[in-house]
Design a protein around this motif. Structure first.
Motif, short mmCIF file in Angstrom:
data_model
loop_
_atom_site.label_atom_id
_atom_site.label_comp_id
_atom_site.label_asym_id
_atom_site.label_seq_id
_atom_site.Cartn_x
_atom_site.Cartn_y
_atom_site.Cartn_z
N ARG A 34 0.82 -1.21 0.00
CA ARG A 34 0.00 0.00 0.00
C ARG A 34 0.85 1.27 0.00
O ARG A 34 0.31 2.38 0.07
N GLN A 37 0.97 2.91 -5.57
CA GLN A 37 -0.03 2.22 -6.39
C GLN A 37 0.62 1.59 -7.62
O GLN A 37 -0.01 1.46 -8.66
N SER A 136 -8.70 -1.66 -9.99
CA SER A 136 -9.32 -0.67 -9.10
C SER A 136 -8.28 -0.03 -8.18
O SER A 136 -8.27 1.19 -7.99
N ILE A 137 -7.39 -0.85 -7.61
CA ILE A 137 -6.41 -0.33 -6.65
C ILE A 137 -5.34 0.51 -7.36
O ILE A 137 -5.00 1.60 -6.92
N ASN A 140 -7.58 2.97 -10.30
CA ASN A 140 -8.83 3.61 -9.90
C ASN A 140 -9.99 3.34 -10.86
O ASN A 140 -10.82 4.21 -11.13
N SER A 187 -10.67 2.52 -5.57
CA SER A 187 -9.55 1.87 -4.89
C SER A 187 -9.82 1.74 -3.40
O SER A 187 -9.71 0.65 -2.81
N GLN A 191 -10.73 -1.83 -1.38
CA GLN A 191 -9.84 -2.19 -0.29
C GLN A 191 -10.57 -2.12 1.06
O GLN A 191 -10.30 -2.91 1.96
#
Length: 371
Positions: A34, A37, A136-137, A140, A187, A191
């Motif tokens: 984390r 990205q 997505s993470i 986005n 994101s 998460q």
């Protein structure tokens, strides 16, 4: 309007998003993937996290990205070194697929992990969950990432009683998440759902009083949070009885064997072993005959040294362990002789790591060199 649409319609989706994302931004665990990205690092972490706990993954992730810091580094790496870096994580097809996929990323996309669903989803080993999680993470993209944690959370939020063990049920949850997901912060939303399932909305004892989306939860309102999700039990795994031998020669070199390139634990190394049969012959006698017929080896074989059990999702290995000294060899082409130091360079499944540890610890059999 179907049942799912009716349940979704009753929820304040915007407030749900706000409550979940606010909580995640405040309470999220500090995890190495984390820190940024970087799509490649996110991808590696998500592959590692499939069927493996976060605590187990952290040291593996740190070592792996240090050894293979980029798409190009992993694409160009020797498979033996990649498997060694993965040794102990299990489900080795994950890392073989990952390496195949990054090779394609290097060749087709100039080393840049593609950001579009069609391109990224078309890579080897990239299923719906991995696609949704990475895109997505890292990019986005508002795409559902539905794993076990997410299904558990959403089954309770919406009171969904479909059996999550059935593959078709995943599409129900993907539909639900597609409606709920934040378009502004996908994101953090995805998460947040994963994090909620991991530390609050747990399988057996959910911490409902600490839950940031408790007021949106149908199961909490109905008192059914411990009954959901519905999950049918798996069949009991089959049991395979085996015998394995740690064979050495007069120079102390060890004989090892490479598993086939396809199938269970493909391309990993192991000690010579066979599946044993109940009957007139003892395991030791079967092992003696196996070594002679398959490798042309005559050996002095010890008494039984112990039993190693290893549990797969569908199978249990019960391996009787023996030690042996080679007396005569006529054709051991299928085996490789290595020193104890060289043994460190080869990737072994957990069961055979345990066998070697047993050999190392056996008083008077081997010196204190350890794996």
């Amino acid at each position: 309007m179907n049942v799912l649409e009716d349940k979704v319609r009753q929820k304040d989706i915007q407030q749900f998003q706000s409550d979940l994302i606010t909580w995640f931004e405040r309470e999220q665990r500090i995890l190495p993937w984390r820190e940024d990205q970087d799509p490649y690092k996110v991808w590696v972490s998500e592959v590692m996290l499939q069927q493996t706990r976060v605590e187990t993954v952290i040291p593996y992730f740190l070592r792996f990205v240090k050894q293979f810091p980029t798409v190009e580094a992993l694409a160009d790496a020797d498979e033996e070194k990649v498997l060694k870096a993965w040794e102990g994580l299990g489900y080795y097809s994950r890392v073989r697929n990952l390496q195949s996929a990054v090779k394609e990323v290097k060749q087709q996309y100039g080393g840049v992990v593609p950001s579009e669903e069609k391109e990224f989803g078309g890579l080897k080993g990239v299923g719906p969950y991995t696609k949704g999680a990475v895109l997505s993470i890292a990019y986005n993209k508002p795409i559902p990432a539905v794993d076990g944690n997410v299904m558990r959370v959403m089954s309770r939020i919406l009171s969904i009683w479909d059996d999550i063990a059935k593959p078709k049920t995943r599409t129900v949850f993907e539909e639900a998440v597609r409606v709920f997901i934040s378009k502004e912060k996908p994101s953090e939303f995805n998460q947040g759902l994963m994090e909620l399932g991991a530390i609050i909305c747990t399988p057996k004892s959910p911490s409902c009083l600490l839950c940031p989306v408790q007021r949106h939860c149908s199961a909490f309102a109905e008192g059914t949070e411990r009954e959901l999700p519905v999950k049918s039990k798996k069949k009991k795994p089959g049991i395979k009885t085996m015998a394995a031998i740690v064979l050495t020669d007069d120079d102390g070199q060890v004989y090892i064997h490479k598993r086939p390139s396809k199938g269970l634990l493909a391309n990993l190394w192991e000690f010579p072993n066979l599946e044993t049969q109940k009957g007139m012959k003892t395991e030791r006698e079967q092992l003696t005959a196996f070594l002679e017929s398959d490798f042309g080896i005559q050996a002095e074989i010890s008494d039984l040294q112990g039993v190693v059990e290893h549990v797969f999702t569908h199978l249990v290995w019960n391996i009787s362990v023996f030690f042996g000294k080679v007396k005569q060899v006529s054709d051991a082409a299928e085996l490789k002789k290595v020193t104890k130091e060289e043994l460190e360079e080869f990737a072994f499944p957990v069961s055979h790591q345990k066998i070697w540890k047993m050999a190392v610890e056996a008083a008077g059999v081997y010196n204190s060199a350890a794996r």
